[in-house]
Design an enzyme around this catalytic site. Structure first.
Site, PDB file in Angstrom:
ATOM      1  N   ARG A 143     -32.966 -15.039  81.361  1.00  0.00           N
ATOM      2  CA  ARG A 143     -33.009 -13.763  80.628  1.00  0.00           C
ATOM      3  C   ARG A 143     -33.664 -12.648  81.434  1.00  0.00           C
ATOM      4  NH1 ARG A 143     -36.264 -11.553  75.828  1.00  0.00           N
ATOM      5  NH2 ARG A 143     -34.739 -10.411  74.561  1.00  0.00           N
ATOM      6  N   ILE A 169     -31.687  -5.405  74.094  1.00  0.00           N
ATOM      7  CA  ILE A 169     -31.285  -6.798  74.208  1.00  0.00           C
ATOM      8  C   ILE A 169     -31.934  -7.535  73.044  1.00  0.00           C
ATOM      9  CG2 ILE A 169     -33.178  -7.212  75.837  1.00  0.00           C
ATOM     10  CD1 ILE A 169     -31.609  -9.497  77.027  1.00  0.00           C
ATOM     11  N   SER A 170     -31.154  -8.295  72.297  1.00  0.00           N
ATOM     12  CA  SER A 170     -31.650  -8.925  71.072  1.00  0.00           C
ATOM     13  C   SER A 170     -32.702  -9.987  71.373  1.00  0.00           C
ATOM     14  CB  SER A 170     -30.492  -9.557  70.298  1.00  0.00           C
ATOM     15  OG  SER A 170     -29.562  -8.582  69.884  1.00  0.00           O
ATOM     16  N   LYS A 171     -33.516 -10.292  70.373  1.00  0.00           N
ATOM     17  CA  LYS A 171     -34.513 -11.344  70.506  1.00  0.00           C
ATOM     18  C   LYS A 171     -33.827 -12.679  70.785  1.00  0.00           C
ATOM     19  CE  LYS A 171     -36.627 -10.913  66.542  1.00  0.00           C
ATOM     20  NZ  LYS A 171     -37.690 -11.076  65.512  1.00  0.00           N
ATOM     21  N   PRO A 172     -34.424 -13.541  71.600  1.00  0.00           N
ATOM     22  CA  PRO A 172     -33.828 -14.858  71.844  1.00  0.00           C
ATOM     23  C   PRO A 172     -33.556 -15.641  70.568  1.00  0.00           C
ATOM     24  CG  PRO A 172     -35.572 -14.443  73.429  1.00  0.00           C
ATOM     25  CD  PRO A 172     -35.624 -13.316  72.438  1.00  0.00           C
TER      26      PRO A 172
END
Length: 322
Positions: A143, A169-172
């Site tokens: 990431r 960028i979205s949270k994992p």
């Protein structure tokens, strides 16, 4: 001398020799000081100086000098050409072995380690992500390669990070949750992603599905995603620059559609591109209000079933391209 003369001059000639007069006043002081200084100089000259041992020098094979005396070696060592002009590089003094290591480089190396990603995966597993394919994909994709270098230290935290152009960028945890819902334990053939962003979610999807199609409406992000994905040599991702609300009718139907932006509803065009038995995952809701992660399943040619799941927050789903 006759007795008569002796009586008239009672002193002999030697009696007339006068003793030298002692200097008086300041002249006397200066003369005394000069005498004392001369005595000290005379005494110092009488004591031989301690001589340092002389060590014979040996000639080096190529014209240098080998000196057993380190001090003499340092004194006679020839200077390298231009040595006086060159300054130490990197900000550290030459010969300073205690200089601090490059902290940024050490941090970057630590971020790339598998152990750091494994800790992130363990947190995902503890939060309920169970699909081994999704967990393996999250562990495999680096990431930190998809975020700005200044944010690399936060790459494996469960946080959304800015990627520019008012996008994130979205949270994992959200990425893993959406992909797991879309897969539902099935073997995925074709997947459509709306909102490529920096390319991270597409990279994760590429390890779960056979073919991934991804659309981005912001041209600089589209170009950035291509650059981010290039070092990974991912062969099964097809990036498209265009309006995500329209989808990709030419590549439909899709086993799964993942929308990474929130709209007031799911665009009809995307529902039509979902295969029978396919699943669509999208955040639905107003930008300033409550957004809910929504699962839509196509159960028949003209029938869809909707399930509202988790509260989330995404950037808005917009039409057109920029």
């Amino acid at each position: 001398m006759s007795g008569e003369r002796a009586k008239r001059f009672p002193l002999a000639l030697e009696d007339l020799k006068r003793e030298p007069r002692k200097p008086e006043g300041r002249v006397a002081e200066r003369q005394a000081a000069g005498d004392a200084a001369r005595q000290r100089l005379t005494a110092a000259a009488a004591v031989p100086a301690a001589a340092s041992p002389i060590v014979p020098e040996r000639r080096a094979p190529h014209g240098g000098v080998f000196a057993a005396n380190p001090a003499r070696a340092k004194q006679h060592a020839p200077a390298a050409p231009g040595a006086a002009k060159r300054a130490p590089q990197g900000g550290a003094k030459q010969g300073d072995r205690s200089a601090a290591p490059n902290v940024a480089l050490s941090g970057a190396l630590a971020l790339t380690s598998e152990r750091v990603r494994e800790r992130m995966v363990e947190r995902l597993r503890a939060n309920g992500v169970a699909d081994p394919r999704v967990l393996a994909a999250m562990s495999a994709v680096p990431r930190h390669m998809f975020v700005d270098p200044g944010l690399a230290a936060q790459a494996y935290e469960d946080a959304a990070l800015p990627i520019g152009h008012q996008q994130t960028i979205s949270k994992p945890s959200v990425v893993a949750r959406m992909i797991e819902l879309a897969a539902a334990g099935r073997a995925l053939e074709r997947v459509l992603e709306i909102g490529t962003g920096c390319g991270y979610q597409a990279a994760v999807l590429s390890r779960v599905a056979r073919d991934v199609y991804s659309i981005e409406r912001v041209k600089p992000l589209y170009e950035r995603a291509k650059l981010n994905l290039r070092p990974l040599r991912v062969p099964n991702i097809r990036l498209h620059y265009g309006d995500g609300r329209v989808g990709l009718p030419a590549a439909a139907p899709f086993d799964a559609i993942v929308i990474a932006a929130a709209g007031l509803d799911v665009p009809r065009a995307l529902l039509e591109q979902l295969a029978i038995g396919g699943r669509l995952v999208a955040p639905v809701g107003e930008q300033a209000g409550e957004q809910v992660l929504t699962l839509v399943e196509r159960v028949a040619p003209a029938q869809w079933r909707e399930s509202r799941l988790d509260r989330v927050f995404f950037v808005p789903l917009k039409s057109g391209v920029i």
